[in-house]
Design a protein around this motif. Sequence first.
Motif, PDB file in Angstrom:
ATOM      1  N   SER A   1       0.851  -1.366   0.049  1.00 30.57           N
ATOM      2  CA  SER A   1      -0.107  -0.070   0.062  1.00 30.57           C
ATOM      3  C   SER A   1       0.795   1.276   0.027  1.00 30.57           C
ATOM      4  CB  SER A   1      -0.991   0.127   1.351  1.00 30.57           C
ATOM      5  OG  SER A   1      -0.164   0.112   2.443  1.00 30.57           O
ATOM      6  N   ILE A   2       0.445   2.385  -0.337  1.00 31.76           N
ATOM      7  CA  ILE A   2       0.942   3.482  -0.465  1.00 31.76           C
ATOM      8  C   ILE A   2      -0.176   4.714   0.279  1.00 31.76           C
ATOM      9  CG2 ILE A   2       1.687   5.405  -1.892  1.00 31.76           C
ATOM     10  CD1 ILE A   2       2.644   3.441  -3.785  1.00 31.76           C
ATOM     11  N   VAL A   3       0.325   5.485   0.791  1.00 27.65           N
ATOM     12  CA  VAL A   3      -0.470   6.518   1.541  1.00 27.65           C
ATOM     13  C   VAL A   3       0.069   7.789   0.922  1.00 27.65           C
ATOM     14  CG1 VAL A   3      -1.624   7.607   3.519  1.00 27.65           C
ATOM     15  CG2 VAL A   3      -1.219   5.241   3.481  1.00 27.65           C
ATOM     16  N   GLU A   4      -0.794   8.602   0.366  1.00 26.54           N
ATOM     17  CA  GLU A   4      -0.575   9.858  -0.226  1.00 26.54           C
ATOM     18  C   GLU A   4      -1.840  10.657  -0.163  1.00 26.54           C
ATOM     19  OE1 GLU A   4       0.309  11.218  -4.417  1.00 26.54           O
ATOM     20  OE2 GLU A   4       1.790  10.020  -3.772  1.00 26.54           O
ATOM     21  N   ASP A   5      -1.452  11.932   0.644  1.00 19.58           N
ATOM     22  CA  ASP A   5      -2.703  13.018   0.768  1.00 19.58           C
ATOM     23  C   ASP A   5      -3.884  12.310   1.615  1.00 19.58           C
ATOM     24  OD1 ASP A   5      -1.002  14.605  -0.722  1.00 19.58           O
ATOM     25  OD2 ASP A   5      -1.792  14.334  -2.605  1.00 19.58           O
ATOM     26  N   GLY A   6      -3.635  11.463   2.557  1.00 19.85           N
ATOM     27  CA  GLY A   6      -4.696  10.957   3.194  1.00 19.85           C
ATOM     28  C   GLY A   6      -5.404   9.985   2.583  1.00 19.85           C
ATOM     29  N   LEU A   7      -4.900   9.437   1.247  1.00 13.39           N
ATOM     30  CA  LEU A   7      -5.727   8.306   0.779  1.00 13.39           C
ATOM     31  C   LEU A   7      -4.754   7.285   0.574  1.00 13.39           C
ATOM     32  CD1 LEU A   7      -7.080  10.358  -2.412  1.00 13.39           C
ATOM     33  CD2 LEU A   7      -8.359   9.498  -0.518  1.00 13.39           C
ATOM     34  N   GLU A   8      -5.195   5.879   0.979  1.00 12.04           N
ATOM     35  CA  GLU A   8      -4.588   4.686   0.793  1.00 12.04           C
ATOM     36  C   GLU A   8      -5.107   3.989  -0.303  1.00 12.04           C
ATOM     37  OE1 GLU A   8      -3.382   0.797   3.608  1.00 12.04           O
ATOM     38  OE2 GLU A   8      -5.411   1.242   3.495  1.00 12.04           O
TER      39      GLU A   8
ATOM     40  N   ILE B   1       2.744  -6.870 -10.516  1.00 12.02           N
ATOM     41  CA  ILE B   1       1.343  -6.828 -10.756  1.00 12.02           C
ATOM     42  C   ILE B   1       1.246  -5.344 -10.112  1.00 12.02           C
ATOM     43  CG2 ILE B   1      -0.898  -7.259 -10.214  1.00 12.02           C
ATOM     44  CD1 ILE B   1      -0.268 -10.240 -10.139  1.00 12.02           C
ATOM     45  N   THR B   2       0.558  -4.316 -10.923  1.00 14.95           N
ATOM     46  CA  THR B   2       0.524  -3.118 -10.500  1.00 14.95           C
ATOM     47  C   THR B   2      -1.094  -2.568 -10.478  1.00 14.95           C
ATOM     48  OG1 THR B   2       2.710  -2.343 -11.242  1.00 14.95           O
ATOM     49  CG2 THR B   2       0.978  -0.458 -10.874  1.00 14.95           C
ATOM     50  N   GLY B   3      -1.204  -2.102  -9.600  1.00 14.61           N
ATOM     51  CA  GLY B   3      -2.847  -1.652  -9.587  1.00 14.61           C
ATOM     52  C   GLY B   3      -3.133  -0.173  -9.540  1.00 14.61           C
ATOM     53  N   GLU B   4      -4.081   0.728  -9.969  1.00 16.38           N
ATOM     54  CA  GLU B   4      -3.887   2.266  -9.909  1.00 16.38           C
ATOM     55  C   GLU B   4      -5.475   2.342 -10.328  1.00 16.38           C
ATOM     56  OE1 GLU B   4      -0.938   3.644 -12.590  1.00 16.38           O
ATOM     57  OE2 GLU B   4      -1.935   2.977 -14.336  1.00 16.38           O
ATOM     58  N   LEU B   5      -5.827   3.617 -10.187  1.00 19.03           N
ATOM     59  CA  LEU B   5      -6.765   3.934 -10.837  1.00 19.03           C
ATOM     60  C   LEU B   5      -7.081   4.340 -12.214  1.00 19.03           C
ATOM     61  CD1 LEU B   5      -8.154   6.371  -7.653  1.00 19.03           C
ATOM     62  CD2 LEU B   5      -8.962   4.216  -8.069  1.00 19.03           C
ATOM     63  N   THR B   6      -8.278   4.289 -12.943  1.00 23.39           N
ATOM     64  CA  THR B   6      -7.799   4.943 -14.349  1.00 23.39           C
ATOM     65  C   THR B   6      -8.670   6.390 -14.107  1.00 23.39           C
ATOM     66  OG1 THR B   6      -8.704   2.689 -14.903  1.00 23.39           O
ATOM     67  CG2 THR B   6      -9.030   4.191 -16.468  1.00 23.39           C
ATOM     68  N   LEU B   7      -7.898   7.017 -13.954  1.00 26.09           N
ATOM     69  CA  LEU B   7      -7.972   8.736 -13.697  1.00 26.09           C
ATOM     70  C   LEU B   7      -7.809   9.328 -15.313  1.00 26.09           C
ATOM     71  CD1 LEU B   7      -6.286   9.318 -10.451  1.00 26.09           C
ATOM     72  CD2 LEU B   7      -8.661   9.079 -10.938  1.00 26.09           C
TER      73      LEU B   7
ATOM     74  N   GLY C   1      -6.269  14.835 -16.126  1.00 20.68           N
ATOM     75  CA  GLY C   1      -4.850  15.631 -15.365  1.00 20.68           C
ATOM     76  C   GLY C   1      -4.866  15.130 -13.869  1.00 20.68           C
ATOM     77  N   TYR C   2      -5.748  14.147 -13.541  1.00 18.20           N
ATOM     78  CA  TYR C   2      -5.398  13.881 -12.187  1.00 18.20           C
ATOM     79  C   TYR C   2      -4.375  12.801 -12.156  1.00 18.20           C
ATOM     80  CZ  TYR C   2      -9.976  15.838 -11.017  1.00 18.20           C
ATOM     81  OH  TYR C   2     -10.734  16.654 -11.007  1.00 18.20           O
ATOM     82  N   GLU C   3      -3.422  12.764 -11.176  1.00 20.16           N
ATOM     83  CA  GLU C   3      -2.420  11.985 -10.879  1.00 20.16           C
ATOM     84  C   GLU C   3      -2.591  10.536 -10.429  1.00 20.16           C
ATOM     85  OE1 GLU C   3       1.932  11.571  -8.519  1.00 20.16           O
ATOM     86  OE2 GLU C   3       0.605  13.839  -8.560  1.00 20.16           O
ATOM     87  N   ARG C   4      -2.050   9.555 -11.121  1.00 25.97           N
ATOM     88  CA  ARG C   4      -2.299   8.215 -10.735  1.00 25.97           C
ATOM     89  C   ARG C   4      -1.107   7.835  -9.759  1.00 25.97           C
ATOM     90  NH1 ARG C   4      -3.742   4.570 -16.273  1.00 25.97           N
ATOM     91  NH2 ARG C   4      -5.229   5.882 -16.819  1.00 25.97           N
ATOM     92  N   VAL C   5      -1.544   7.129  -8.580  1.00 28.07           N
ATOM     93  CA  VAL C   5      -0.629   6.458  -7.657  1.00 28.07           C
ATOM     94  C   VAL C   5      -0.719   4.869  -7.805  1.00 28.07           C
ATOM     95  CG1 VAL C   5      -0.014   6.594  -5.203  1.00 28.07           C
ATOM     96  CG2 VAL C   5      -1.120   8.281  -6.423  1.00 28.07           C
ATOM     97  N   PRO C   6       0.524   4.528  -8.651  1.00 22.72           N
ATOM     98  CA  PRO C   6       0.379   3.017  -8.776  1.00 22.72           C
ATOM     99  C   PRO C   6       1.118   2.373  -7.544  1.00 22.72           C
ATOM    100  CG  PRO C   6       2.133   4.100 -10.040  1.00 22.72           C
ATOM    101  CD  PRO C   6       1.437   5.106  -9.348  1.00 22.72           C
TER     102      PRO C   6
END
Length: 196
Positions: free
Chosen positions: A38-45, A153-159, A162-167
């Motif tokens: 997991s990665i926590v960035e800007d209050g989101l995990e 295996i990488t998961g991320e949002l399909t954004l 201009g929103y930044e993805r966090v893989p």
Amino acid sequence: MSGETNKNLKNLICAGIVTLVLAGCAGEARGTLSNSSSIVEDGLEYYIELDKAVYNLGENVEMLYRVTNLTGNPVNIGMVANCEYAWTHFIITDDNNTEIWEYVRSIPPCGWIMLRLEPDESKEYQKIWNMVNDNGTDTTRDDYPVGPGSYNITGELTLDGGYERVPVSVSIEIIPEPATLFLLALGGLMLRKRRV
């Protein structure tokens, strides 16, 4: 074949079978632990989890991707595909960092919607990878099975917009099935015996 040679061959085969069974059991025990990151960035995990770290060749790989709002306030994360199955993006690469499988490869024409999470709210998606190389296409006609090796295996949002993805990524190991190892060992023994 003499009686002594026959007895030695039987003992060697039995020892090989026991070794392979024990190795298979060790692999299963090792493989039953979940594999996550997991990665926590800007209050989101941003979280990815697989059911195991080691798989036998031909098994299904169960993947879970989840994003959680850890803050006390609602958060607009970004514009995601407005299809229940397309807001999550998975990419699988081999140990040479060559892409071998992607989900979703082409975004369907379902529009975009703001992904908003309330405090402590999560959104998750599960997908199964059946150990195929998708050959870089959407069609399954040209897919083929992958071989043993290391995979990421990488998961991320399909954004979009201009929103930044966090893989977030995890690694797995795919090993030959214990039965395959046994057959290879037995074939080697038989070839060795023929040469003697």
